[in-house]
Design an enzyme around this catalytic site. Structure first.
Site, PDB file in Angstrom:
ATOM      1  N   LYS A 205       0.852  -1.184   0.000  1.00  0.00           N
ATOM      2  CA  LYS A 205       0.000   0.000   0.000  1.00  0.00           C
ATOM      3  C   LYS A 205       0.885   1.230   0.000  1.00  0.00           C
ATOM      4  CE  LYS A 205      -3.666   2.321   2.508  1.00  0.00           C
ATOM      5  NZ  LYS A 205      -4.635   2.236   3.603  1.00  0.00           N
ATOM      6  N   LYS A 257      -2.267  -1.531  -3.776  1.00  0.00           N
ATOM      7  CA  LYS A 257      -3.112  -0.350  -3.735  1.00  0.00           C
ATOM      8  C   LYS A 257      -2.281   0.908  -3.794  1.00  0.00           C
ATOM      9  CE  LYS A 257      -6.231   1.923  -0.618  1.00  0.00           C
ATOM     10  NZ  LYS A 257      -6.659   2.043   0.726  1.00  0.00           N
TER      11      LYS A 257
HETATM   12  C1  PBG Z   1      -7.203   3.219   5.385  1.00  0.00           C
HETATM   13  C2  PBG Z   1      -7.648   3.231   3.962  1.00  0.00           C
HETATM   14  C3  PBG Z   1      -7.495   4.260   3.011  1.00  0.00           C
HETATM   15  C4  PBG Z   1      -8.098   3.817   1.838  1.00  0.00           C
HETATM   16  C5  PBG Z   1      -8.600   2.543   2.093  1.00  0.00           C
HETATM   17  N1  PBG Z   1      -8.287   2.189   3.404  1.00  0.00           N
HETATM   18  C6  PBG Z   1      -6.930   5.618   3.167  1.00  0.00           C
HETATM   19  C7  PBG Z   1      -5.495   5.804   3.422  1.00  0.00           C
HETATM   20  O1  PBG Z   1      -4.738   4.873   3.630  1.00  0.00           O
HETATM   21  O2  PBG Z   1      -5.078   6.963   3.459  1.00  0.00           O
HETATM   22  C8  PBG Z   1      -8.181   4.571   0.546  1.00  0.00           C
HETATM   23  C9  PBG Z   1      -9.195   4.059  -0.428  1.00  0.00           C
HETATM   24  C10 PBG Z   1      -9.450   4.976  -1.574  1.00  0.00           C
HETATM   25  O3  PBG Z   1      -8.786   6.006  -1.771  1.00  0.00           O
HETATM   26  O4  PBG Z   1     -10.367   4.665  -2.347  1.00  0.00           O
HETATM   27  N2  PBG Z   1      -8.283   2.988   6.265  1.00  0.00           N
END
Ligand code: PBG
Length: 332
Positions: A205, A257
């Site tokens: 991520k 992601k």
């Molecule tokens: C964290 C989380 C995020 C997203 C999904 N889970 C935000 C981040 O890490 O800043 C982002 C998902 C998206 O942008 O569609 N809880």
């Protein structure tokens, strides 16, 4: 003699266009498929909401009430989606993100609602992270010096995982990028007798600007960024390393992601791991297509299907996308 693909007697010897001549021919030789069962719909549920609240930067996406979330989950099952990924938006936040651990917290009651609604007809998954619940907006607990405290956060994740499992979730999705989070969650689930609850690990991520609209979607209070725990967009080998670590710690599935800017990471991870791979087509990727389509600058539906097909082609078995329900309808 003419070289393959070259001109012999004035003609191309090889004509790849033959297989593209008709829709049936193209369909027959398509290398990548896109099916509703491969799609997961993220859903936001807002505590205390009486009406669904539109999210301005994500046209068509809302913060659901508990009731409209149930309807959305039912529709997702009817459309044959693979699953839903639930996010909770609490009415109040604190430094510890205690709403995430509370069995009566919004995310946990939403899980119970969703499971009561659809049972085993689709996979119910939940975000396992503190950022929606903390007043500072970080994914973990802060130390006295203001840094995200990895190991203290693991204890909170362990408690949160057990609360989500007790609520009935099929797969928890640890997304905070703390070291050791998958092992901590696995151990806590097993200790509590939830050995049947799986882990979809947000393994690779990245600290991405493409989460921008999501921050509005969950009323995020984050100041600054997440670069001390989410990955540097410059790195691909590190993404593979994170995925392999999560598999070793017991992840049942791993995720990359965002998706579209990270198709190379997705490809490399899919080649490296022995578990199914998911990719998250994130809020900013959604918003860009929606905004361009609203201007008439892009043909919306083909752009949606092309985006999702590209993510599948790069190696995703499963795609999390805000277009999941619509794409399922388009694929019918
Ligand atoms: C964290 C989380 C995020 C997203 C999904 N889970 C935000 C981040 O890490 O800043 C982002 C998902 C998206 O942008 O569609 N809880």
């Amino acid at each position: 003699m003419s070289p393959a693909g070259g001109v012999g007697g004035g003609f191309p010897a090889v004509r790849p266009r033959r297989l593209r001549r008709t829709p049936a021919m193209r369909r027959m030789v398509a290398e990548t498929d896109l099916r509703p069962s491969q799609l997961v719909l993220p859903l936001f549920v807002a505590e205390g909401a009486a009406e669904p609240r539109p999210i301005a930067s994500m046209p068509g996406v809302v913060q659901h009430t508990r009731d409209t979330m149930r309807a959305a989950v039912t529709e997702a099952a009817e459309l044959g989606l693979g699953g839903v990924m639930l996010f909770g938006i609490p009415q109040s936040k604190d430094a510890e993100g205690s709403g995430a651990l509370d069995p009566l917290g919004i995310l946990n009651v939403a899980i119970t609602d969703a499971v009561a609604e659809v049972g085993d007809a689709l996979a119910v998954m939940s975000d396992l992270c503190l950022d929606e619940f903390t007043d500072h907006g970080h994914c973990g607990l802060l130390s006295s010096s203001g840094e995200v405290d990895n190991d203290a956060t693991l204890e909170a994740y362990a408690t949160m995982a057990v609360a989500q499992a007790s609520a009935g979730v099929d797969l928890v999705g640890p997304s905070g990028m703390m070291d050791g989070q998958v092992a901590a969650v696995r151990a806590a689930l097993d200790r509590a007798g939830h050995d049947g609850v799986g882990i979809l690990a947000y393994a690779a991520k990245y600290a991405s600007a493409f989460y921008g609209p999501f921050r509005e979607a969950v009323d995020s209070s984050l100041q600054g960024d997440r670069r001390t725990y989410q990955q540097d967009p410059a790195n691909v080998r590190e993404g593979v390393r994170e995925a392999l670590l999560d598999v070793a710690e017991g992840a049942d599935m791993v995720m990359v992601k965002p998706a579209l800017g990270y198709l190379d990471v997705l490809h490399r991870v899919a080649e490296a791991v022995p578990v199914p791979v998911a990719a998250y087509n994130v809020s900013g990727e959604y918003a860009m297509v929606e905004a361009a389509a609203a201007q008439g600058w892009i043909d919306r539906e083909p752009a949606i299907l092309e985006s999702l097909t590209s993510i599948r082609r790069a190696g995703a078995d499963v795609v999390l996308t805000y277009w999941a329900a619509e794409a399922a309808r388009l694929l019918r």
